[in-house]
Design an enzyme around this catalytic site. Structure first.
Site, mmCIF file in Angstrom:
data_model
loop_
_atom_site.group_PDB
_atom_site.id
_atom_site.type_symbol
_atom_site.label_atom_id
_atom_site.label_comp_id
_atom_site.label_asym_id
_atom_site.label_seq_id
_atom_site.Cartn_x
_atom_site.Cartn_y
_atom_site.Cartn_z
ATOM 1 N N ASP A 191 0.974 -1.645 0.209
ATOM 2 C CA ASP A 191 0.033 -0.196 -0.405
ATOM 3 C C ASP A 191 1.329 1.365 0.765
ATOM 4 O O ASP A 191 1.383 1.843 0.699
ATOM 5 C CB ASP A 191 -1.044 -0.122 0.989
ATOM 6 N N ASP A 197 -15.011 -3.412 -1.414
ATOM 7 C CA ASP A 197 -15.168 -2.943 0.113
ATOM 8 C C ASP A 197 -16.398 -2.928 0.401
ATOM 9 O O ASP A 197 -17.483 -2.429 0.261
ATOM 10 C CB ASP A 197 -14.021 -1.800 -0.226
#
Length: 249
Positions: A8, A131
Site C-alpha cells: 500500500d 470493499d
C-alpha cells in the site's frame, strides 16, 4: 491458492492502514521497490499494489513509486494495481507500463458504464475491488458506505466480463482479527468468476481455513499487516497453501 503480498503506497512509502483510515498509517518502508523485491525473493507469484493517495484523490498520486516497483519486478510476476483509477486513459497507461491487472473500485460502483467500457477495451485485465461493511459496498477510499448489496453488484460486474472480484471486509482490514470467511464464501458461491479474499488475515490458521473452502471459487488471498508485523510468515503461508492444494488434487 495464491498468497498475495500487499504493498500500500502513501506519499511514496509502503504503509498499512487500520480500517482504511489514512491517519492510521504505519510506515513499513520508504523504499517500496525494495519491499517488492523482498516478496519476489520469498516466492511471491503476484503482487497487489494500492495507490492510497490516489484512492482518496480520485486520480493517480504515487506514479514514481509504482514505476520503481514495476522496474524492479521486471515482468517476473504479475502485478495488480488499484487506487484512483477512474478513466480509460489511466488504465491504458498502467497496462502499457508493466501493470498486469487494473483494479477498479469506487468508479465501478458510481459509474458502471465506465467498468463496462473498461472490460470491453481491456479484456482479461480488469478486476473489481468490492470493499464491504456488513454486506454493503463502501466507496471513496472506504469513507462512504452505500446501500448497494455486495453480491448483487458482483453478479452485475461478472456479466460485464471482469476477471476477478477482490472482496475486502473493511471492518477487519489491518486489524489482524481474522478473515470474514463466511462472507467471502457466500460471494464466491454466487459467482462463476474467481474471488480473491482480503482484510484481516492474521496467521496460518486463516490460510488453512481459506484453503478448505477454495473449491467454492476463492483463488487467492491478499495479506498486508500480518506479513509485515510477523504474525504470518509469507513463505510458510504459500508452502501450506501449495501443500493443501496438492492434497485436494
Amino acid at each position: 491458492m495464491l498468497i498475495i503480498p500487499a504493498i500500500d503506497l502513501k506519499d511514496g512509502h509502503c504503509v498499512r492502514l487500520k480500517q482504511g483510515i489514512m491517519e492510521n498509517a504505519t510506515v513499513f518502508s520508504e523504499n517500496p521497490e525494495t519491499v517488492a523485491l523482498h516478496w519476489l525473493d520469498n516466492g511471491a507469484r503476484q503482487l497487489h499494489l494500492v495507490d492510497l493517495n490516489g484512492a482518496f484523490a480520485g486520480k493517480p498520486k504515487n506514479g514514481e513509486a509504482i514505476r520503481a516497483i514495476v522496474e524492479a519486478v521486471d515482468g517476473r510476476i504479475p502485478i495488480q494495481l488499484g487506487g484512483g483509477i477512474r478513466d480509460l486513459e489511466t488504465i491504458e497507461y498502467y497496462l502499457d507500463n508493466g501493470i498486469t491487472y487494473v483494479i477498479i473500485g469506487t468508479a465501478a460502483v458510481k459509474v458502471p458504464g465506465f467498468l463496462h467500457d473498461a472490460c470491453y477495451a481491456f479484456p482479461g485485465q480488469i478486476m473489481v475491488g468490492l470493499d464491504a461493511k456488513s454486506g454493503k459496498v463502501a466507496v471513496d477510499g472506504w469513507s462512504k458506505v452505500t446501500g448497494h448489496d455486495v453480491i448483487d453488484l458482483a453478479k452485475k460486474f461478472q456479466d460485464y466480463g471482469v476477471e476477478a472480484i477482490i472482496h475486502t471486509d473493511i471492518g477487519r482490514d489491518g486489524m489482524l482479527s481474522g478473515l470474514n470467511i463466511e462472507a467471502t464464501v457466500e460471494l464466491a458461491q454466487a459467482l462463476t468468476i474467481p474471488v480473491i479474499a482480503s482484510g484481516g488475515v492474521t496467521n496460518l490458521d486463516d490460510i488453512r481455513k481459506l484453503c478448505e473452502v477454495q473449491s467454492e471459487g476463492i483463488t487467492g488471498v491478499i495479506t498486508g499487516r500480518a506479513i509485515y508485523q510477523g504474525s504470518l510468515d509469507f513463505k510458510e503461508a504459500q508452502a501450506l497453501a501449495d501443500q493443501l492444494d496438492a492434497a485436494t488434487i
